[in-house]
Each structure stands twice: as C-alpha cells, then as structure tokens.
Scaffold this motif. Structure first.
Motif, mmCIF file in Angstrom:
data_model
loop_
_atom_site.group_PDB
_atom_site.id
_atom_site.type_symbol
_atom_site.label_atom_id
_atom_site.label_comp_id
_atom_site.label_asym_id
_atom_site.label_seq_id
_atom_site.Cartn_x
_atom_site.Cartn_y
_atom_site.Cartn_z
ATOM 1 N N GLU A 179 43.130 48.087 46.464
ATOM 2 C CA GLU A 179 43.192 48.945 46.886
ATOM 3 C C GLU A 179 42.145 49.826 45.541
ATOM 4 O O GLU A 179 40.929 50.198 46.913
ATOM 5 C CB GLU A 179 44.195 50.234 47.013
ATOM 6 C CG GLU A 179 45.446 49.880 47.866
ATOM 7 C CD GLU A 179 46.636 50.745 47.975
ATOM 8 O OE1 GLU A 179 47.375 51.482 48.930
ATOM 9 O OE2 GLU A 179 46.957 51.501 46.465
ATOM 10 N N GLY A 180 41.596 49.005 44.450
ATOM 11 C CA GLY A 180 41.194 49.750 44.241
ATOM 12 C C GLY A 180 39.316 49.258 44.120
ATOM 13 O O GLY A 180 38.746 49.082 43.565
ATOM 14 N N PRO B 28 51.739 45.859 41.763
ATOM 15 C CA PRO B 28 50.214 45.923 41.350
ATOM 16 C C PRO B 28 49.179 44.710 42.165
ATOM 17 O O PRO B 28 48.154 45.528 42.126
ATOM 18 C CB PRO B 28 50.801 44.713 40.079
ATOM 19 C CG PRO B 28 52.284 45.057 39.081
ATOM 20 C CD PRO B 28 52.625 45.397 41.473
ATOM 21 N N ARG C 69 50.229 49.858 31.764
ATOM 22 C CA ARG C 69 50.117 50.416 33.169
ATOM 23 C C ARG C 69 50.206 49.554 34.634
ATOM 24 O O ARG C 69 50.692 50.033 35.628
ATOM 25 C CB ARG C 69 48.370 50.738 33.554
ATOM 26 C CG ARG C 69 47.478 51.667 33.977
ATOM 27 C CD ARG C 69 45.997 52.294 33.795
ATOM 28 N NE ARG C 69 45.363 51.406 33.537
ATOM 29 C CZ ARG C 69 44.807 50.796 34.882
ATOM 30 N NH1 ARG C 69 44.727 51.229 35.354
ATOM 31 N NH2 ARG C 69 43.625 49.700 33.921
ATOM 32 N N ALA D 69 53.362 50.215 38.045
ATOM 33 C CA ALA D 69 52.575 50.288 39.362
ATOM 34 C C ALA D 69 53.621 49.577 40.756
ATOM 35 O O ALA D 69 54.495 48.816 40.037
ATOM 36 C CB ALA D 69 51.236 49.354 39.846
ATOM 37 N N ASP D 70 54.031 50.283 41.352
ATOM 38 C CA ASP D 70 54.945 49.591 42.296
ATOM 39 C C ASP D 70 54.968 48.076 42.739
ATOM 40 O O ASP D 70 55.677 47.323 42.849
ATOM 41 C CB ASP D 70 55.359 50.497 44.251
ATOM 42 C CG ASP D 70 55.271 51.479 43.173
ATOM 43 O OD1 ASP D 70 55.894 51.803 42.680
ATOM 44 O OD2 ASP D 70 55.370 52.814 44.599
ATOM 45 N N PHE E 160 43.651 45.383 35.850
ATOM 46 C CA PHE E 160 44.722 46.437 34.914
ATOM 47 C C PHE E 160 43.696 46.685 34.018
ATOM 48 O O PHE E 160 44.251 47.511 32.722
ATOM 49 C CB PHE E 160 45.615 46.173 35.326
ATOM 50 C CG PHE E 160 46.322 47.038 36.053
ATOM 51 C CD1 PHE E 160 47.278 47.975 36.784
ATOM 52 C CD2 PHE E 160 46.440 46.389 36.920
ATOM 53 C CE1 PHE E 160 47.526 48.842 37.482
ATOM 54 C CE2 PHE E 160 47.392 46.813 38.393
ATOM 55 C CZ PHE E 160 47.919 47.582 38.967
ATOM 56 N N TYR F 130 49.087 44.371 52.564
ATOM 57 C CA TYR F 130 49.841 45.046 53.425
ATOM 58 C C TYR F 130 50.448 43.721 54.231
ATOM 59 O O TYR F 130 51.472 43.218 54.303
ATOM 60 C CB TYR F 130 50.034 46.073 54.236
ATOM 61 C CG TYR F 130 50.118 47.297 52.279
ATOM 62 C CD1 TYR F 130 51.723 47.880 52.611
ATOM 63 C CD2 TYR F 130 49.076 47.971 52.271
ATOM 64 C CE1 TYR F 130 51.346 48.116 51.643
ATOM 65 C CE2 TYR F 130 49.011 48.701 51.098
ATOM 66 C CZ TYR F 130 50.233 49.542 50.549
ATOM 67 O OH TYR F 130 50.958 50.375 49.958
ATOM 68 N N SER G 164 48.142 47.585 44.094
ATOM 69 C CA SER G 164 47.155 48.882 43.639
ATOM 70 C C SER G 164 45.856 48.409 43.363
ATOM 71 O O SER G 164 44.735 48.728 43.317
ATOM 72 C CB SER G 164 47.524 49.207 42.326
ATOM 73 O OG SER G 164 49.327 49.552 42.846
ATOM 74 N N VAL G 165 45.656 47.027 42.612
ATOM 75 C CA VAL G 165 44.647 46.740 42.678
ATOM 76 C C VAL G 165 43.742 46.512 44.140
ATOM 77 O O VAL G 165 42.245 46.774 43.737
ATOM 78 C CB VAL G 165 44.529 44.974 41.835
ATOM 79 C CG1 VAL G 165 43.015 44.527 41.485
ATOM 80 C CG2 VAL G 165 45.254 45.156 40.373
ATOM 81 N N ARG H 172 53.644 54.074 54.955
ATOM 82 C CA ARG H 172 51.864 54.493 53.951
ATOM 83 C C ARG H 172 50.949 54.358 55.013
ATOM 84 O O ARG H 172 50.375 55.653 54.707
ATOM 85 C CB ARG H 172 51.536 53.080 53.312
ATOM 86 C CG ARG H 172 50.434 52.708 52.562
ATOM 87 C CD ARG H 172 50.296 53.598 51.474
ATOM 88 N NE ARG H 172 48.498 53.049 51.127
ATOM 89 C CZ ARG H 172 47.467 54.085 51.633
ATOM 90 N NH1 ARG H 172 47.944 54.374 52.652
ATOM 91 N NH2 ARG H 172 46.236 53.502 50.642
ATOM 92 N N THR I 131 45.268 39.869 38.547
ATOM 93 C CA THR I 131 45.888 41.363 38.441
ATOM 94 C C THR I 131 45.583 41.968 37.078
ATOM 95 O O THR I 131 45.778 42.941 36.967
ATOM 96 C CB THR I 131 47.070 40.644 38.951
ATOM 97 O OG1 THR I 131 47.364 40.403 40.495
ATOM 98 C CG2 THR I 131 47.843 42.429 38.679
#
Length: 509
Positions: free
Chosen positions: A288-289, A282, A275, A279-280, A269, A299, A285-286, A135, A265
């Motif tokens: 990062e946003g 979740p 949705r 996500a790989d 979303f 990570y 992803s949250v 990544r 989480t």
C-alpha cells in the motif's frame, strides 16, 4: 480408453476398481500443486510478522536455514519415492520399514495432524475474503459463512477430477507469485538508495543462536506442504523420477521466493522490526505504501493463495486418508473411488467435513468460554496451524529415521552412506529443534497444552493400531500393496473392523 492395466480378455485386473486415474498429471502439474499447497502469499502474509519479531531483522537468514532443513526432508521423501512410489506417502514408508502397527499409528497421527492444519487454511480462505470485502466495500460478511461457501466450491472442483483441480490450483499459484514478485521488485527498486545486506548478517539475528532456533519453527511452517507431490504419485507420469524432481524444484523456488519477499518487506519498513511486527499484514502494508491503489492485487493474491492451498492441500492430504482406507488401516469405505472420475470422493468429503467440525468446535469453545473477542480466522489460523504442525513434524521425524533402516534391510545393494544414512539422520536431528520449541513449557494458552494433546493423539493411535493389527494380521501384507507404477494388486474386500478377519479364498495380498 482406460488408465489402468487390463487382462488378456480386456477385463479389469483384480484391484482395478481401487485405482486412481494414472498418468493424469505431469511434472509441472505436481510441482505447481506442491507450491500451491505451500501457499506462499497466505503463509508469508500471516507468518512473517511473527518470524521477524522472533528472529529479528535477519529473519530472511532464518528462512534460508529452514529451507536447507526442508531440503534434507525432501531427500528422505525422494529416496523413499524412488523405491516405494505410493499414494500412502509417509504411511507407506514407515509401515514398510517398521511394520503394520507403525503404519496404522502413522496413518492416524498424520491424517489427524493434516486435518487440523488444513482446517486453518479452510478457515483463512473465508477469513481473508472477509477482510478484503471489509477493506474495499466496507461490508461485514461473517468469515464462517464465506468459509463454508468457498470450501463447498473447492470440493466440487476436486471431485470433478484431479487434473482439473490441480490445474486450477496451479493457476492460482501463478497469479499470486506474479503479484508478489512484482510488488517485491518494485519495493526494492524504490528503496535502491537505502539497500543493505543487514537482513543476511548472522550478527543481526535477535538473541543469536537462541533467536535463530526460536524462529526456526516459524520459518519451517512457511514450507508446510512441500511433500504434496508424493501423495499424487499414483496419478503422475513416471513417479519415481518426477516426484523427487517436483519436491526439490518446489523447495528451491520457495526458498528463493521467500528470501525475495522477506528482503522486500524488511526493506519497506526501513529495517524496523518493531514497526513491522505491529502491522496486521506487513507485506500488504508495504504494498500500500509502494504501489498505492494497485495494492488491491496483494489482497487478490492472498485470496487466490488461500484457495490454491485449500484445493492442493485437500487433494493431496485426503489421498493419504483414502489410501489408508484402501489398504484397510482405516474403514474400507473411505478408500473407494468414483467409478468414472477416479477421484477419492469419500475420503475428500470426510477430510473436509472433519476440518469444518474442528473449526466449529473451536468457535463453540470460544463462545462457551466467553472469549468471543478472539473469534477471528487469523487467530484460528495461528492456533490450529501450530497444533496440526506438531503431529506432522513427528511423522517427519520417524520417516527420516525409517529411511536408513529400510534401505539397509530391503535394498542393501543400493544403500548410500550419504543419501540413506547421513542426510536423513541430520534431517531427523533438525526436526527435533522445532519440536522442542513447540513443546517447551511456559507458553501461553492454548499453545501450552498442544504438546500434551499431540502426545495423547500418538498414544491413542498406537493403542488403536495394536488392537487392529492383532485382530487383522493381513494388514501387514496390504501396506504399500499398490505402488504407483505397478499393475494393480488384489486387495481383500473384507472390512477390517475391530474383529477377526480373513482373506477371501482365491485372493492374494
């Protein structure tokens, strides 16, 4: 200065060489090790998406119910530990209640289940690091190579001493918790204008009670490792008091934490479970946003979580293997300790080696079967984690059933209808639910044959136990012969192989 009792002439008492380092850990140490074994970041990262899709937007409510169920199991462990604080944990509890055949059977079933389940954590340690490297550095490093390297380093730490490895696992846990809490609170604050109690409304559970029951095994799996502190009893100050405290405090902290992470989480979303399920990871992803470039901390939290769970998990679960060797339920050489560091080196190496063989066997099976497209650590994490959980749940079930029998038979004056009767029986009933959903027909391969493999494991373990006990009747006296806060008890040195064995003259069991 020694950590074990001495005779009047300063010589080690019989059995002293079989002891781990007593008094090396305190309450905070074993509680932190327990929560590190649970690995909240690792478990939540790779488990919550499946839970949310199964249970729906009210998946946090499913976590709450699972937390209550695990607390019932915690009561059983706490009550047993107050009476029998032993590194053998469940094996000692079941064995002292139902006899030597049950002890040997439980030893094989429990250790096998833990090895298979722990292999998932060993694999995901390298797998997650591979994902992070790809990544951020756009470099592909085989996760198998990273797994071997990280596992080797972890074993090196574990064999140095229980205090060193436990504190390192605790440090990793503290870091992951800090990151997860900060990100979760940030997400909730940024969505303050759109918050609701939807995730906690029973009517929003997908499919009602059936959806709650279907998601229940996934939620329970988030807590696997809650029993870690029991195996550290021999190395803990005041184990009859501190182990129960560590168990309940760890469960409570994890329940509150998981509810926070889950709420953040699903909120991130927009309560859109469809949705979220795509996500790989979740939570990442949250992150990062929400926090942008600082999502790299998520990570790092995932990596420290896998390493902390690896160290804490192997530390505790290898001690079950060690104690089984020490008491003669398994080959005696497994129950030897390092003469100066007092660590179960042989058991640790055997535990990790078999785990790596499980990973290698799984990978080889995919290669020979021509399905290398699924040859990734995340897939293995899901499959081996599920397979390992089934025998572990069986052990949980019989331990709950053992508690009322043990107290009525051996401690009738202390028997409590609530603590030793009602709660463990309710806990046993609760365990039947995830067992049913893990064993029900109609599941996709390979999950459909996991129940049959677990049944075969139990039957083979029972057969081995009956043969061994018939050949070595002295096992009955050795089960739980070394309690955490007692002076060392002599243990026969004869190898309990599948043959007749006797206790040497002059030694007692």
């Amino acid at each position: 200065m020694t950590d074990s009792p001495r005779g009047t002439g300063g010589e080690p008492l019989p059995g002293d060489a079989h002891r781990l380092r007593r008094g090396a850990l305190g309450l905070i140490d074993i509680a932190a090790a327990t929560m590190a074994n649970i690995g909240p970041a690792m478990s939540f990262f790779f488990g919550f998406a499946f839970l949310a899709v199964t249970a729906g937007v009210a998946s946090p409510l499913t976590i709450l119910v699972a937390g209550i169920a695990v607390a019932l199991l915690g009561n059983t462990l706490a009550q047993f530990c107050r009476a029998l604080p032993s590194t053998g944990g469940f094996i000692t509890y079941v064995g002292r209640t139902f006899g030597p055949t049950s002890a040997v059977t439980t030893a094989l079933v429990a250790v096998s289940g833990y090895i298979i389940a722990m292999s998932s954590i060993i694999a995901i340690s390298g797998g997650f690091l591979s994902i992070a490297v790809q990544r951020y550095f756009h470099v592909t490093v085989p996760w198998g190579v990273l797994t071997v390297v990280l596992t080797g380093l972890a074993v090196l730490v574990m064999t140095r001493g229980v205090a060193v490895s436990t504190k390192l696992a605790g440090f990793f846990f503290a870091f992951e918790m800090l990151v997860l809490v900060v990100i979760s609170v940030t997400v909730i604050v940024q969505h303050a204008g759109h918050l609701s109690l939807t995730p906690f409304e029973p009517s929003r559970i997908h499919g009602g009670f059936a959806g709650l029951a279907a998601g229940f095994p996934l939620a329970v799996y988030l807590f696997i490792g809650w029993e870690n502190s029991a195996a550290l009893a021999e190395e803990t100050d005041d184990p009859r008091r501190n182990v129960p405290r560590a168990v309940f405090s760890s469960i409570a902290v994890m329940v509150v934490s998981y509810l926070l992470f889950a709420y953040a989480t699903v909120t991130g979303f927009g309560y859109d479970v469809g949705r979220l399920g795509q996500a790989d990871i979740p939570f990442v992803s949250v992150a990062e946003g929400t926090v942008g470039v600082l999502a790299c901390c998520a990570y790092l939290a995932g990596l420290t979580s896998t390493l902390g769970a690896l160290i804490a998990g192997v530390n505790a679960q290898a001690r079950l293997l060690f104690n089984s060797g020490r008491e003669g339920l398994l080959p005696r050489w497994i129950g030897r300790v390092h003469p100066t560091r007092r660590t179960p080196v042989n058991a640790t190496l055997v535990f990790v080696a078999i785990s790596l063989v499980v990973i290698g066997g799984w990978a080889l099976g995919h290669v020979l079967g021509g399905s290398t497209g699924h040859l990734d650590a995340v897939t293995f994490f899901s499959e081996s984690g599920t397979m390992g959980t089934i025998p572990v749940l069986v052990v949980y079930l019989f331990t709950n059933l053992a508690l009322p029998v043990y107290y009525r038979r051996h401690r009738p004056q202390e028997f409590s209808v609530l603590r030793h009767g009602v709660l463990p029986l309710v806990g046993a009933a609760v365990i039947v639910v995830p067992l049913y959903y893990l064993a029900k027909s109609g599941q996709d391969a390979p999950y459909n044959w996991f129940p049959w493999a677990s049944l075969a494991l139990v039957l083979l373990s029972l057969l081995y136990a009956r043969v061994l006990v018939r050949r070595d009747p002295g096992i009955a006296d050795r089960i739980g012969s070394l309690l955490a806060d007692d002076g060392p008890v002599p243990i026969p040195v004869a190898e309990p192989a599948i043959r007749n064995s006797t206790v040497p003259q002059g030694e007692t069991t």
